[in-house]
Design an enzyme around this catalytic site. Structure first.
Site, mmCIF file in Angstrom:
data_model
loop_
_atom_site.group_PDB
_atom_site.id
_atom_site.type_symbol
_atom_site.label_atom_id
_atom_site.label_comp_id
_atom_site.label_asym_id
_atom_site.label_seq_id
_atom_site.Cartn_x
_atom_site.Cartn_y
_atom_site.Cartn_z
ATOM 1 C CE1 TYR A 1 32.164 59.513 59.006
ATOM 2 C CE2 TYR A 1 29.995 58.860 58.236
ATOM 3 C CZ TYR A 1 30.785 59.630 59.061
ATOM 4 O OH TYR A 1 30.202 60.505 59.935
ATOM 5 C CE LYS B 1 45.883 65.764 65.216
ATOM 6 N NZ LYS B 1 45.950 66.948 66.121
ATOM 7 C CG ASP C 1 44.309 70.079 66.979
ATOM 8 O OD1 ASP C 1 44.541 70.445 65.803
ATOM 9 O OD2 ASP C 1 45.220 69.765 67.769
ATOM 10 C CG ASP D 1 29.646 63.485 61.192
ATOM 11 O OD1 ASP D 1 28.516 63.931 60.901
ATOM 12 O OD2 ASP D 1 29.850 62.703 62.133
ATOM 13 C CG ASP E 1 26.498 67.796 64.251
ATOM 14 O OD1 ASP E 1 26.107 67.808 63.058
ATOM 15 O OD2 ASP E 1 26.001 67.054 65.118
HETATM 16 C C1 IPM Z 1 25.447 63.494 58.830
HETATM 17 C C2 IPM Z 1 25.047 62.381 59.756
HETATM 18 C C3 IPM Z 1 25.433 61.044 59.134
HETATM 19 C C4 IPM Z 1 26.929 61.012 58.980
HETATM 20 C C5 IPM Z 1 24.939 59.801 59.894
HETATM 21 C C6 IPM Z 1 23.436 59.828 60.089
HETATM 22 C C7 IPM Z 1 25.350 58.510 59.219
HETATM 23 O O1 IPM Z 1 25.614 62.557 61.013
HETATM 24 O O2 IPM Z 1 25.016 63.488 57.669
HETATM 25 O O3 IPM Z 1 26.190 64.387 59.266
HETATM 26 O O4 IPM Z 1 27.662 60.665 59.924
HETATM 27 O O5 IPM Z 1 27.397 61.337 57.888
HETATM 28 MG MG MG Z 2 26.608 64.429 61.256
#
Ligand code: IPM
Ligand code: MG
Length: 358
Positions: free
Chosen positions: A138, A188, A220, A244, A248
């Protein structure tokens, strides 16, 4: 105590309004705090030409805690880098050095049937994912898109120094000590040097925590283990990019991204609290967004940012109460439940909170 309220874009303002409603119930009962609102993201860009105006960053620095909504929108995706709404959030994380991102993955009994996973696999799930938030691909340099020998080339750098790894590792071990004493570090290391260093440093830090059982997984394998047998995990620690993605993925175990809060904390204990979901422009301003992730983020703020654990417990109990009563926003609706809008859900949690006053 000063709370910075940064509602942002999309569904950010409407869900944050419900969280503020909850804070105001506590204020009416005597909890003392001051709140101040500022623009961030696309709305700030429209108003000032920059997604993170100086006044907003100054407020974020001044405040004891920050409640953040969401940022973004289709219309901003082609703006130059640095002016996109997401850049404002990344800049706040970096400027305030909010390196430890806590993402609890917890199922609610009332919502087990909203999960695409079988109820017996996710019932009682309680994982805490700790994502490093201020380094990695990042922020690593060099980065960019350039011409090389007539070809467009995109570059990003996976970077971690040992200090960055050690501090988030310490946070994770200390957190595991307050839970079930199990920590899984995800990397990784088989392919990437930055991740080889990650594993080495986590092992070095582990020496100081012999009471915590440490395991390592490649990312993975971790992605697979999360859906195959999620209840094997207690605390997970990982880098910025893998965190990240895995957060999700893990959110789906609970049934809805609309339920997940998060906290991002720096070495001084100052935090930014935000729902994990994004700005969802397609459903904004229709009174259908789920405000519970924002309300649960306010609960995390009460506990971790403002040292009010009793109030935090009560807010979480109020959320469980309205779910048990059968109230649902559309994203978590099930046959036999009552679908309510964003405002009505906020009102119901506020009423349950008033009712559970000690
Ligand atoms: C998160 C989001 C952010 C990230 C984006 C919006 C920059 O996906 O907080 O998980 O990638 O960190
Ligand atoms: Mg995210």
């Amino acid at each position: 105590m000063k709370i910075a309220i940064l509602p942002g874009d999309g569904i950010g303002p409407e869900v944050t309004r419900q969280a503020v409603k909850i804070l105001d119930v506590l204020a009416a009962e005597g909890l003392r705090f001051e709140r101040e609102e500022a623009l961030i993201g696309g709305c700030a860009y429209e108003a000032t030409g920059h997604p993170l105006p100086d006044a907003t960053l100054a407020l974020a620095r001044r405040a004891d805690a920050i409640l953040f909504g969401a940022e973004g929108g289709f219309q901003y995706e082609t703006l130059p880098r640095g002016l996109r709404p997401g850049d404002a959030l990344l800049a706040v994380r970096k400027q305030l050095d909010l390196y430890a991102n806590y993402r609890p993955i917890v199922t609610f009994d009332a919502l087990l049937d909203a999960s695409p996973f079988k109820r017996e696999w996710v019932q009682g799930l309680d994982i805490l994912l700790i994502r490093e938030l201020t380094s990695d691909l990042y922020f690593g340099e060099p980065r960019g898109i350039e011409m090389r020998d007539g070809l467009r080339v995109g570059t990003n750098t996976m970077y971690y120094d040992e200090r960055e790894i050690a501090r988030v590792a310490h946070t994770a071990f200390q957190t595991a000590r307050r839970r079930h004493h199990k920590l899984c570090s995800v990397d990784k290391a088989n392919v990437l040097e930055a991740m080889e260093l990650w594993r080495t440093v986590v092992d070095e830090v582990a020496v100081g925590y012999p009471d915590v059982q440490l395991t390592h997984l490649y990312v993975d394998a971790a992605a697979m283990a999360l859906v195959r047998d999620p209840r094997q995990f207690d605390v997970i620690v990982t880098g910025n990019l893998f965190g990240d993605i895995l957060s999700d993925e893990a959110s789906m175990l609970t049934g809805s991204l609309g339920m997940l809060p998060s906290a991002s904390i720096n070495a001084q204990g100052k935090g930014l609290f935000e729902p994990v979901h994004g700005c969802a422009p397609d459903i904004a301003n229709q009174d259908i967004a789920n405000p519970l992730a924002s309300i649960l983020s306010a609960a995390m703020m009460l506990r971790q940012g403002l040292n009010q654990p009793g109030a935090a417990d009560r807010v979480e109990a109020a959320v469980r109460k309205v779910l048990a009563d059968g109230l649902r926003t559309r994203d978590i609706a099930q046959p036999g439940t009552e679908i309510v809008g964003t405002e009505a859900m906020g009102d119901a949690v506020a009423a349950a909170l008033r009712a559970n006053a000690q």
